[in-house]
Motif scaffolding. Structure first.
Motif, mmCIF file in Angstrom:
data_model
loop_
_atom_site.group_PDB
_atom_site.id
_atom_site.type_symbol
_atom_site.label_atom_id
_atom_site.label_comp_id
_atom_site.label_asym_id
_atom_site.label_seq_id
_atom_site.Cartn_x
_atom_site.Cartn_y
_atom_site.Cartn_z
ATOM 1 N N ASP A 133 10.672 5.976 11.740
ATOM 2 C CA ASP A 133 9.680 6.288 12.756
ATOM 3 C C ASP A 133 10.339 7.212 13.877
ATOM 4 O O ASP A 133 11.370 6.729 14.234
ATOM 5 C CB ASP A 133 9.413 4.926 13.467
ATOM 6 C CG ASP A 133 8.336 4.970 14.557
ATOM 7 O OD1 ASP A 133 8.464 6.055 15.340
ATOM 8 O OD2 ASP A 133 7.324 4.058 14.529
ATOM 9 N N LEU A 140 10.952 2.481 7.709
ATOM 10 C CA LEU A 140 9.818 2.086 6.965
ATOM 11 C C LEU A 140 9.612 2.245 5.509
ATOM 12 O O LEU A 140 10.188 3.165 4.992
ATOM 13 C CB LEU A 140 8.623 2.778 8.007
ATOM 14 C CG LEU A 140 8.508 2.564 9.355
ATOM 15 C CD1 LEU A 140 7.455 3.449 9.804
ATOM 16 C CD2 LEU A 140 8.257 1.342 9.614
ATOM 17 N N GLU A 141 8.948 1.183 4.942
ATOM 18 C CA GLU A 141 8.627 1.570 3.500
ATOM 19 C C GLU A 141 7.535 0.964 3.083
ATOM 20 O O GLU A 141 7.243 -0.072 3.547
ATOM 21 C CB GLU A 141 9.853 0.777 2.795
ATOM 22 C CG GLU A 141 9.919 0.704 1.203
ATOM 23 C CD GLU A 141 10.999 0.130 0.449
ATOM 24 O OE1 GLU A 141 11.010 -0.003 -0.558
ATOM 25 O OE2 GLU A 141 11.883 -0.557 1.431
ATOM 26 N N ALA A 142 6.926 1.711 2.400
ATOM 27 C CA ALA A 142 5.279 1.401 1.760
ATOM 28 C C ALA A 142 5.201 1.839 0.317
ATOM 29 O O ALA A 142 5.703 2.799 -0.093
ATOM 30 C CB ALA A 142 4.483 1.955 2.667
ATOM 31 N N CYS A 144 1.842 3.161 -2.009
ATOM 32 C CA CYS A 144 0.348 3.552 -1.681
ATOM 33 C C CYS A 144 -0.426 3.835 -2.995
ATOM 34 O O CYS A 144 0.495 4.328 -3.984
ATOM 35 C CB CYS A 144 0.455 4.938 -0.846
ATOM 36 S SG CYS A 144 1.269 4.890 0.764
ATOM 37 N N ILE A 198 -2.696 0.159 0.787
ATOM 38 C CA ILE A 198 -1.388 0.473 1.471
ATOM 39 C C ILE A 198 -0.737 -0.811 1.718
ATOM 40 O O ILE A 198 -1.267 -1.897 2.048
ATOM 41 C CB ILE A 198 -1.437 1.122 2.913
ATOM 42 C CG1 ILE A 198 -2.218 2.726 2.654
ATOM 43 C CG2 ILE A 198 -0.226 1.224 3.356
ATOM 44 C CD1 ILE A 198 -2.468 3.141 3.899
ATOM 45 N N PHE A 200 2.926 -2.495 2.713
ATOM 46 C CA PHE A 200 4.199 -2.121 3.751
ATOM 47 C C PHE A 200 5.144 -3.170 2.989
ATOM 48 O O PHE A 200 4.975 -4.736 2.931
ATOM 49 C CB PHE A 200 4.165 -2.413 5.163
ATOM 50 C CG PHE A 200 3.957 -1.208 5.840
ATOM 51 C CD1 PHE A 200 4.687 -0.308 6.335
ATOM 52 C CD2 PHE A 200 2.509 -0.762 6.023
ATOM 53 C CE1 PHE A 200 4.693 0.928 6.887
ATOM 54 C CE2 PHE A 200 2.207 0.448 6.215
ATOM 55 C CZ PHE A 200 3.168 1.400 6.931
ATOM 56 N N ASP A 205 4.637 -2.163 10.583
ATOM 57 C CA ASP A 205 3.687 -1.140 10.217
ATOM 58 C C ASP A 205 2.767 -1.071 11.589
ATOM 59 O O ASP A 205 1.623 -0.125 11.212
ATOM 60 C CB ASP A 205 2.804 -1.840 9.046
ATOM 61 C CG ASP A 205 2.226 -3.068 9.457
ATOM 62 O OD1 ASP A 205 2.351 -3.837 10.411
ATOM 63 O OD2 ASP A 205 1.201 -3.311 8.682
ATOM 64 N N GLU A 206 2.914 -1.750 12.517
ATOM 65 C CA GLU A 206 1.946 -1.396 13.735
ATOM 66 C C GLU A 206 2.062 -0.211 14.440
ATOM 67 O O GLU A 206 1.491 0.404 15.058
ATOM 68 C CB GLU A 206 1.990 -2.533 14.642
ATOM 69 C CG GLU A 206 3.401 -2.797 15.317
ATOM 70 C CD GLU A 206 4.057 -3.701 14.492
ATOM 71 O OE1 GLU A 206 5.322 -3.903 15.085
ATOM 72 O OE2 GLU A 206 3.888 -3.907 13.395
ATOM 73 N N GLY A 210 3.328 4.264 11.482
ATOM 74 C CA GLY A 210 3.237 3.301 10.190
ATOM 75 C C GLY A 210 2.041 3.437 9.521
ATOM 76 O O GLY A 210 1.479 4.371 8.742
ATOM 77 N N ARG A 211 1.156 2.323 9.640
ATOM 78 C CA ARG A 211 -0.201 2.191 9.082
ATOM 79 C C ARG A 211 -1.131 3.075 9.316
ATOM 80 O O ARG A 211 -1.711 3.777 8.743
ATOM 81 C CB ARG A 211 -0.518 0.807 9.137
ATOM 82 C CG ARG A 211 -1.810 0.528 8.349
ATOM 83 C CD ARG A 211 -2.350 -1.004 8.313
ATOM 84 N NE ARG A 211 -1.367 -2.011 7.766
ATOM 85 C CZ ARG A 211 -1.418 -2.144 6.356
ATOM 86 N NH1 ARG A 211 -2.068 -1.329 5.513
ATOM 87 N NH2 ARG A 211 -0.305 -2.652 5.956
ATOM 88 N N GLU A 215 -2.888 5.758 6.771
ATOM 89 C CA GLU A 215 -4.256 5.467 6.722
ATOM 90 C C GLU A 215 -5.163 6.823 6.640
ATOM 91 O O GLU A 215 -6.179 7.236 6.351
ATOM 92 C CB GLU A 215 -5.049 4.548 7.624
ATOM 93 C CG GLU A 215 -4.553 3.043 7.102
ATOM 94 C CD GLU A 215 -5.202 1.961 8.482
ATOM 95 O OE1 GLU A 215 -5.572 2.587 9.448
ATOM 96 O OE2 GLU A 215 -5.233 0.749 8.067
#
Length: 278
Positions: A133, A140-142, A144, A198, A200, A205-206, A210-211, A215
């Protein structure tokens, strides 16, 4: 007589309450619209991506030669030629430096961040992302449920309040081509990811990066799926055509000629006794 008055007061209060709610809704919608991130990309035109072979070198202009020096290499020769002086107009004198007025004060605008992503794509089906961020510096890690390799035309993700200029170099992995000497799994442990989902697995993620960021990218990919796939096919054809041309036209050493034309008044035109370089 009292009942109608009481009923009128109640109806008046209800109407004022309804009117207050109706007036508050546009402000709420405007705030949500200003905060909503959207993807901005270049033109999705596959015809603009095509390999054009480089043009052959232009022939040398006819210049009377006054002196030439050749450097012979095992594979090619480099020749430096001094031609006749240039006939172009004399160079104008260097203007005096002038004072540059200070730039006017600029009002600070919305923040603009450069957002780098580490992207690994598995079987062109789902992708693993790692990034930071840019505002909070949190990692961060996600995962998809789509192919991030299709998003090469994406330039930035922005809203009225923030802009993210995105850059990444995706690494594609085909799990069906496991090397016999490989000792590690090509796909690390990961949650099940449905198409378009998605998940996380690291960091909060907020945050806006992040999300909300993912999105916006997901919605853009879903909306322009056919155009993005056509762009991907055009890029693959470009690479194939370029490789075929290079295979048919391999680089070979060739001779080079460099032409020097001193300008009138140059020290290269004076005799050595007058400070020249002859």
């Amino acid at each position: 007589m009292k009942a109608p008055i009481g009923l009128g007061l109640i109806l008046c209060g209800l109407s004022m309450s309804i009117m207050g709610q109706t007036e508050a809704e546009p402000d709420s919608l405007a705030s949500e619209s200003a905060d909503k991130l959207e993807v901005r990309s270049g033109t999705l035109d596959p015809s603009a991506i095509r390999f054009v072979p480089p043009a052959p070198p232009e022939p040398l202009p006819p210049v009377p030669v006054q002196k030439a020096t050749a450097v012979h290499r095992p594979t090619h020769t480099i020749t430096v030629v001094r031609g006749t002086p240039s006939t172009l107009p004399d160079l104008p004198p260097v203007p005096e430096p002038r004072e540059v007025p200070p730039a006017p004060f600029l009002e600070p605008g919305p923040p603009h961040y450069l957002l780098g992503l580490s992207v690994t794509i598995y079987d062109r089906t789902f992708s693993h992302l790692k990034w930071q961020d840019p505002e909070t510096k949190e990692s961060l890690e996600a995962w998809c449920g789509w192919d991030w390799g299709l998003l090469a035309p994406m330039q930035e993700v922005s809203s009225d309040n923030v802009t993210y200029s995105v850059f990444f170099s995706p690494w594609r992995i085909d799990t069906t081509r496991l090397h016999p000497l490989a000792k590690q799994r090509l796909v690390p442990d990961h949650p099940n990811v449905a198409p378009g989902e998605i998940v996380f697995t690291g960091g909060p993620d907020e945050a806006m990066a992040g999300r909300a960021f993912l999105e916006a990218v997901r919605d853009y990919c879903a909306k322009h799926r056919s155009e993005l796939e056509a762009m991907e096919a055009a890029r693959e054809k470009y690479r194939a055509d370029a490789d075929a041309w290079k295979a048919a036209n391999p680089d070979r050493p060739r001779d080079h000629t460099i032409i020097l034309r001193p300008h009138r008044g140059s020290r290269y035109l004076k005799p050595a006794m007058e400070g020249g370089d002859r």
